[in-house]
Design a protein around this motif. Structure first.
Motif, PDB file in Angstrom:
ATOM      1  N   GLU A 174       2.812   0.077  -1.035  1.00 23.60           N
ATOM      2  CA  GLU A 174       2.628  -0.777  -2.004  1.00 23.60           C
ATOM      3  C   GLU A 174       1.836  -2.121  -2.333  1.00 23.60           C
ATOM      4  OE1 GLU A 174       1.685  -0.050  -5.674  1.00 23.60           O
ATOM      5  OE2 GLU A 174       2.150   2.304  -4.810  1.00 23.60           O
ATOM      6  N   GLY A 175       2.588  -3.222  -1.671  1.00 26.65           N
ATOM      7  CA  GLY A 175       2.295  -3.774  -1.932  1.00 26.65           C
ATOM      8  C   GLY A 175       0.980  -4.037  -0.944  1.00 26.65           C
ATOM      9  N   LEU A 176       0.836  -3.331  -0.153  1.00 23.78           N
ATOM     10  CA  LEU A 176      -0.537  -3.286   0.613  1.00 23.78           C
ATOM     11  C   LEU A 176      -1.548  -2.945  -0.529  1.00 23.78           C
ATOM     12  CD1 LEU A 176      -2.633  -3.785   3.156  1.00 23.78           C
ATOM     13  CD2 LEU A 176      -1.542  -1.203   4.021  1.00 23.78           C
ATOM     14  N   ARG A 177      -1.592  -1.551  -0.551  1.00 21.14           N
ATOM     15  CA  ARG A 177      -2.511  -0.906  -2.058  1.00 21.14           C
ATOM     16  C   ARG A 177      -2.402  -2.325  -2.859  1.00 21.14           C
ATOM     17  NH1 ARG A 177      -3.093   4.259  -0.453  1.00 21.14           N
ATOM     18  NH2 ARG A 177      -1.568   5.146   0.225  1.00 21.14           N
ATOM     19  N   LEU A 178      -2.197  -2.954  -3.641  1.00 23.54           N
ATOM     20  CA  LEU A 178      -2.006  -4.345  -4.474  1.00 23.54           C
ATOM     21  C   LEU A 178      -3.210  -4.644  -4.500  1.00 23.54           C
ATOM     22  CD1 LEU A 178       1.833  -4.633  -6.169  1.00 23.54           C
ATOM     23  CD2 LEU A 178      -0.709  -3.456  -7.381  1.00 23.54           C
ATOM     24  N   LEU A 179      -2.390  -5.372  -2.472  1.00 23.82           N
ATOM     25  CA  LEU A 179      -3.541  -6.499  -2.622  1.00 23.82           C
ATOM     26  C   LEU A 179      -4.720  -5.647  -1.893  1.00 23.82           C
ATOM     27  CD1 LEU A 179      -3.877  -8.810  -0.803  1.00 23.82           C
ATOM     28  CD2 LEU A 179      -3.584  -8.309   0.851  1.00 23.82           C
TER      29      LEU A 179
END
Length: 194
Positions: free
Chosen positions: A104-109
């Motif tokens: 999820e953090g990867l997608r946000l980044l």
């Protein structure tokens, strides 16, 4: 004239890179596939990366404009805890390993990076993010190799690691015959609070 035009542009993407020990762990898991499918076009381990956005051919001045903004973005973000896991294929020809951990953090980044690029007037093919690391491509006459190699990776679970840098990568260095090699144009640490 054509060479001068090529020199005025560079093929660019923005990515994360696993640390060497995580890549070496995956390479060990791939040894049976390397032996079983020698005709596949295997990516060099030093070129393995997780693409956040592929920008394509850009004029060098456009690349220079992105650098300060990407540095600022990286400086405001914290490292991501990720892992390499499993295997799969696209179109029965492209072998990849998946990404685990803070997806999820990867997608946000990736969303932030893509928005920043658009804000700077750079158009790019806006494809949905499918977090993966490309490993190899099958030859047209042997497409099933990628499918079989992916099945062999299905149980792979790599160790977790921190993605600590945002990479601006060029992929047209050393144009000419032979495989494409990637090189960092610049990379910035994620230095925001965790």
């Amino acid at each position: 004239m054509n060479e001068r035009i090529q020199d005025a542009t560079i093929r660019v993407f923005i990515a994360l890179a696993p640390p060497d020990d995580a890549k070496e762990e995956l390479a060990r898991a791939l040894r049976p596939a390397y032996d079983a499918y020698p005709r596949m076009r295997w990516n060099r381990i030093e070129d393995w990366h997780i693409t956040l956005v592929f920008l394509g051919e850009l004029p060098r001045p456009a690349v220079a404009l992105l650098r300060p903004a990407l540095a600022e973005l990286a400086g405001s973000r914290h490292p991501l805890h990720l892992s390499l896991r499993g295997g799969g294929h696209f179109d029965e020809r492209v072998l990849w390993t998946g990404i685990g951990g803070d997806v999820e953090g990867l997608r946000l980044l990736a969303g932030e990076v893509r928005a920043l690029v658009k804000e700077h007037g750079v158009a790019f093919p806006d494809r949905p993010l499918n977090p993966h690391l490309t490993l190899a491509r099958s030859r047209r006459d042997d497409a099933s190799s990628a499918v079989r190699a992916a099945a062999g990776l299905s149980g792979f679970t790599g160790r977790t690691w921190w993605a600590e840098r945002l990479h601006l990568v060029g992929s047209n260095f050393g144009r000419g015959p032979g495989p494409i090699h990637y090189r960092d144009i610049e990379a910035w640490p994620f230095s925001g609070a965790s």
